[in-house]
Design a protein around this motif. Structure first.
Motif, PDB file in Angstrom:
ATOM      1  N   LEU A  80       0.865  -1.175   0.000  1.00 30.74           N
ATOM      2  CA  LEU A  80       0.000   0.000   0.000  1.00 30.74           C
ATOM      3  C   LEU A  80       0.900   1.222   0.000  1.00 30.74           C
ATOM      4  CD1 LEU A  80      -2.889   1.092   0.044  1.00 30.74           C
ATOM      5  CD2 LEU A  80      -2.698   1.221   2.546  1.00 30.74           C
ATOM      6  N   GLN A  81       0.980   1.884  -1.141  1.00 34.46           N
ATOM      7  CA  GLN A  81       1.746   3.119  -1.247  1.00 34.46           C
ATOM      8  C   GLN A  81       0.832   4.270  -0.854  1.00 34.46           C
ATOM      9  OE1 GLN A  81       5.123   3.682  -2.212  1.00 34.46           O
ATOM     10  NE2 GLN A  81       4.602   5.707  -1.423  1.00 34.46           N
ATOM     11  N   MET A  82       1.241   5.002   0.159  1.00 34.75           N
ATOM     12  CA  MET A  82       0.428   6.104   0.671  1.00 34.75           C
ATOM     13  C   MET A  82       1.184   7.405   0.471  1.00 34.75           C
ATOM     14  SD  MET A  82      -0.992   4.353   4.180  1.00 34.75           S
ATOM     15  CE  MET A  82       0.614   4.401   4.966  1.00 34.75           C
ATOM     16  N   SER A  83       0.557   8.339  -0.192  1.00 33.18           N
ATOM     17  CA  SER A  83       1.170   9.633  -0.462  1.00 33.18           C
ATOM     18  C   SER A  83       0.240  10.742   0.005  1.00 33.18           C
ATOM     19  CB  SER A  83       1.445   9.781  -1.966  1.00 33.18           C
ATOM     20  OG  SER A  83       2.271   8.744  -2.432  1.00 33.18           O
ATOM     21  N   SER A  84       0.790  11.937   0.069  1.00 37.21           N
ATOM     22  CA  SER A  84       0.003  13.105   0.520  1.00 37.21           C
ATOM     23  C   SER A  84      -0.747  12.784   1.808  1.00 37.21           C
ATOM     24  CB  SER A  84      -0.970  13.535  -0.574  1.00 37.21           C
ATOM     25  OG  SER A  84      -0.276  13.877  -1.754  1.00 37.21           O
ATOM     26  N   LEU A  85      -0.052  12.195   2.738  1.00 41.14           N
ATOM     27  CA  LEU A  85      -0.686  11.745   3.974  1.00 41.14           C
ATOM     28  C   LEU A  85      -1.216  12.906   4.794  1.00 41.14           C
ATOM     29  CD1 LEU A  85       1.762   8.871   4.817  1.00 41.14           C
ATOM     30  CD2 LEU A  85      -0.716   8.624   4.628  1.00 41.14           C
ATOM     31  N   LYS A  86      -2.321  12.640   5.466  1.00 39.76           N
ATOM     32  CA  LYS A  86      -2.999  13.629   6.291  1.00 39.76           C
ATOM     33  C   LYS A  86      -3.077  13.115   7.720  1.00 39.76           C
ATOM     34  CE  LYS A  86      -6.031  14.752   2.365  1.00 39.76           C
ATOM     35  NZ  LYS A  86      -7.441  14.832   1.924  1.00 39.76           N
ATOM     36  N   PRO A  87      -3.185  14.010   8.694  1.00 39.42           N
ATOM     37  CA  PRO A  87      -3.321  13.542  10.081  1.00 39.42           C
ATOM     38  C   PRO A  87      -4.485  12.570  10.268  1.00 39.42           C
ATOM     39  CG  PRO A  87      -2.811  15.873  10.056  1.00 39.42           C
ATOM     40  CD  PRO A  87      -3.023  15.469   8.628  1.00 39.42           C
ATOM     41  N   GLU A  88      -5.543  12.746   9.508  1.00 40.05           N
ATOM     42  CA  GLU A  88      -6.688  11.848   9.635  1.00 40.05           C
ATOM     43  C   GLU A  88      -6.424  10.451   9.081  1.00 40.05           C
ATOM     44  OE1 GLU A  88      -6.653  14.926   8.309  1.00 40.05           O
ATOM     45  OE2 GLU A  88      -7.998  15.067   6.567  1.00 40.05           O
ATOM     46  N   ASP A  89      -5.274  10.240   8.456  1.00 36.89           N
ATOM     47  CA  ASP A  89      -4.875   8.904   8.019  1.00 36.89           C
ATOM     48  C   ASP A  89      -4.242   8.110   9.154  1.00 36.89           C
ATOM     49  OD1 ASP A  89      -3.815  10.361   4.935  1.00 36.89           O
ATOM     50  OD2 ASP A  89      -5.656   9.218   5.274  1.00 36.89           O
ATOM     51  N   THR A  90      -4.009   8.763  10.283  1.00 33.50           N
ATOM     52  CA  THR A  90      -3.418   8.085  11.427  1.00 33.50           C
ATOM     53  C   THR A  90      -4.304   6.940  11.890  1.00 33.50           C
ATOM     54  OG1 THR A  90      -2.227  10.043  12.191  1.00 33.50           O
ATOM     55  CG2 THR A  90      -2.725   8.346  13.836  1.00 33.50           C
ATOM     56  N   ALA A  91      -3.729   5.749  11.952  1.00 43.18           N
ATOM     57  CA  ALA A  91      -4.491   4.556  12.315  1.00 43.18           C
ATOM     58  C   ALA A  91      -3.554   3.359  12.346  1.00 43.18           C
ATOM     59  CB  ALA A  91      -5.603   4.297  11.301  1.00 43.18           C
ATOM     60  N   VAL A  92      -4.069   2.265  12.869  1.00 37.49           N
ATOM     61  CA  VAL A  92      -3.417   0.974  12.671  1.00 37.49           C
ATOM     62  C   VAL A  92      -3.954   0.406  11.365  1.00 37.49           C
ATOM     63  CG1 VAL A  92      -3.049  -1.354  13.551  1.00 37.49           C
ATOM     64  CG2 VAL A  92      -3.177   0.591  15.142  1.00 37.49           C
ATOM     65  N   TYR A  93      -3.046   0.023  10.491  1.00 33.49           N
ATOM     66  CA  TYR A  93      -3.417  -0.491   9.184  1.00 33.49           C
ATOM     67  C   TYR A  93      -3.285  -2.011   9.165  1.00 33.49           C
ATOM     68  CZ  TYR A  93      -3.778   4.129   7.161  1.00 33.49           C
ATOM     69  OH  TYR A  93      -4.184   5.415   6.866  1.00 33.49           O
ATOM     70  N   TYR A  94      -4.343  -2.653   8.709  1.00 33.19           N
ATOM     71  CA  TYR A  94      -4.406  -4.111   8.682  1.00 33.19           C
ATOM     72  C   TYR A  94      -4.508  -4.623   7.252  1.00 33.19           C
ATOM     73  CZ  TYR A  94      -5.616  -3.655  13.635  1.00 33.19           C
ATOM     74  OH  TYR A  94      -5.613  -3.345  14.968  1.00 33.19           O
ATOM     75  N   CYS A  95      -3.794  -5.686   6.989  1.00 29.90           N
ATOM     76  CA  CYS A  95      -3.899  -6.406   5.732  1.00 29.90           C
ATOM     77  C   CYS A  95      -4.877  -7.565   5.932  1.00 29.90           C
ATOM     78  CB  CYS A  95      -2.515  -6.934   5.362  1.00 29.90           C
ATOM     79  SG  CYS A  95      -2.433  -7.958   3.895  1.00 29.90           S
ATOM     80  N   ALA A  96      -5.652  -7.864   4.893  1.00 32.38           N
ATOM     81  CA  ALA A  96      -6.628  -8.947   4.982  1.00 32.38           C
ATOM     82  C   ALA A  96      -6.660  -9.720   3.674  1.00 32.38           C
ATOM     83  CB  ALA A  96      -8.008  -8.393   5.315  1.00 32.38           C
ATOM     84  N   ALA A  97      -7.071 -10.980   3.766  1.00 32.41           N
ATOM     85  CA  ALA A  97      -7.115 -11.837   2.583  1.00 32.41           C
ATOM     86  C   ALA A  97      -8.313 -12.767   2.645  1.00 32.41           C
ATOM     87  CB  ALA A  97      -5.831 -12.671   2.485  1.00 32.41           C
ATOM     88  N   THR A  98      -8.819 -13.096   1.483  1.00 32.24           N
ATOM     89  CA  THR A  98      -9.888 -14.083   1.396  1.00 32.24           C
ATOM     90  C   THR A  98      -9.786 -14.782   0.046  1.00 32.24           C
ATOM     91  OG1 THR A  98     -12.244 -14.449   1.833  1.00 32.24           O
ATOM     92  CG2 THR A  98     -11.687 -12.622   0.371  1.00 32.24           C
ATOM     93  N   PRO A  99     -10.067 -16.089  -0.012  1.00 33.07           N
ATOM     94  CA  PRO A  99      -9.971 -16.821  -1.277  1.00 33.07           C
ATOM     95  C   PRO A  99     -11.135 -16.493  -2.193  1.00 33.07           C
ATOM     96  CG  PRO A  99     -10.692 -18.295   0.468  1.00 33.07           C
ATOM     97  CD  PRO A  99     -10.380 -16.984   1.108  1.00 33.07           C
ATOM     98  N   SER A 100     -10.973 -15.472  -3.025  1.00 33.11           N
ATOM     99  CA  SER A 100     -12.043 -15.029  -3.901  1.00 33.11           C
ATOM    100  C   SER A 100     -11.446 -14.365  -5.133  1.00 33.11           C
ATOM    101  CB  SER A 100     -12.945 -14.026  -3.182  1.00 33.11           C
ATOM    102  OG  SER A 100     -13.883 -13.451  -4.074  1.00 33.11           O
ATOM    103  N   TYR A 101     -12.127 -14.558  -6.271  1.00 36.12           N
ATOM    104  CA  TYR A 101     -11.719 -13.881  -7.491  1.00 36.12           C
ATOM    105  C   TYR A 101     -12.371 -12.514  -7.630  1.00 36.12           C
ATOM    106  CZ  TYR A 101      -9.411 -18.067  -9.295  1.00 36.12           C
ATOM    107  OH  TYR A 101      -8.556 -19.123  -9.486  1.00 36.12           O
ATOM    108  N   TYR A 102     -13.244 -12.184  -6.680  1.00 39.30           N
ATOM    109  CA  TYR A 102     -14.004 -10.950  -6.778  1.00 39.30           C
ATOM    110  C   TYR A 102     -13.548  -9.952  -5.731  1.00 39.30           C
ATOM    111  CZ  TYR A 102     -16.910 -14.134  -9.430  1.00 39.30           C
ATOM    112  OH  TYR A 102     -17.353 -15.058 -10.333  1.00 39.30           O
ATOM    113  N   LEU A 103     -13.876  -8.697  -5.968  1.00 40.27           N
ATOM    114  CA  LEU A 103     -13.657  -7.686  -4.941  1.00 40.27           C
ATOM    115  C   LEU A 103     -14.566  -8.037  -3.774  1.00 40.27           C
ATOM    116  CD1 LEU A 103     -13.611  -4.502  -7.195  1.00 40.27           C
ATOM    117  CD2 LEU A 103     -11.650  -5.679  -6.197  1.00 40.27           C
ATOM    118  N   SER A 104     -13.993  -8.195  -2.616  1.00 43.72           N
ATOM    119  CA  SER A 104     -14.737  -8.755  -1.487  1.00 43.72           C
ATOM    120  C   SER A 104     -14.947  -7.739  -0.383  1.00 43.72           C
ATOM    121  CB  SER A 104     -13.996  -9.970  -0.933  1.00 43.72           C
ATOM    122  OG  SER A 104     -13.920 -10.996  -1.904  1.00 43.72           O
TER     123      SER A 104
END
Length: 120
Positions: A80-104
């Motif tokens: 995840l390339q993040m640019s032009s970051l803002k204070p409101e982007d402050t958070a814990v960022y989580y990666c997730a996965a699911t076995p699907s060919y579709y946007l889930s």
């Protein structure tokens, strides 16, 4: 089972950039929909972006034009390339996965998260 490990978080000034990585193990992610979520202090976890195995993506409005998701199936890694970051982007960022060919919207596997802090 898929294990996900995020890295790349840190402290950055507003307007700066960071690149998060999510390394998967246990299964190849080439047939998985992958996503990034985030959770700010005192708030519910929110969706950021999802990418299906074909490379189609969907971003939440607040990050469109600033964040870019990509995947390297040979390295079993999502970025995840993040640019032009803002204070409101402050958070814990989580990666997730699911076995699907579709946007889930629902994901079976989650990483432990990486903290991103954007100072004003």
């Amino acid at each position: 089972q898929v294990q996900l490990v995020e890295s790349g978080g840190g402290l950055v000034q507003a307007g700066g950039s960071l690149r998060l990585s999510c390394v998967a193990s246990g299964r190849t992610i080439s047939r998985y929909a992958m996503a990034w979520f985030r959770q700010a202090p005192g708030k519910e976890r929110e969706f950021v972006v999802t990418m299906n195995p074909s490379g189609n993506t969907y971003y939440t409005d607040s990050v469109k034009g600033r964040f870019t998701v990509s995947r390297d199936n040979a390295k079993n890694t999502v970025y995840l390339q993040m640019s032009s970051l803002k204070p409101e982007d402050t958070a814990v960022y989580y990666c997730a996965a699911t076995p699907s060919y579709y946007l889930s919207v629902d994901y079976d596997y989650w990483g432990q998260g990486t903290q991103v802090t954007v100072s004003s």
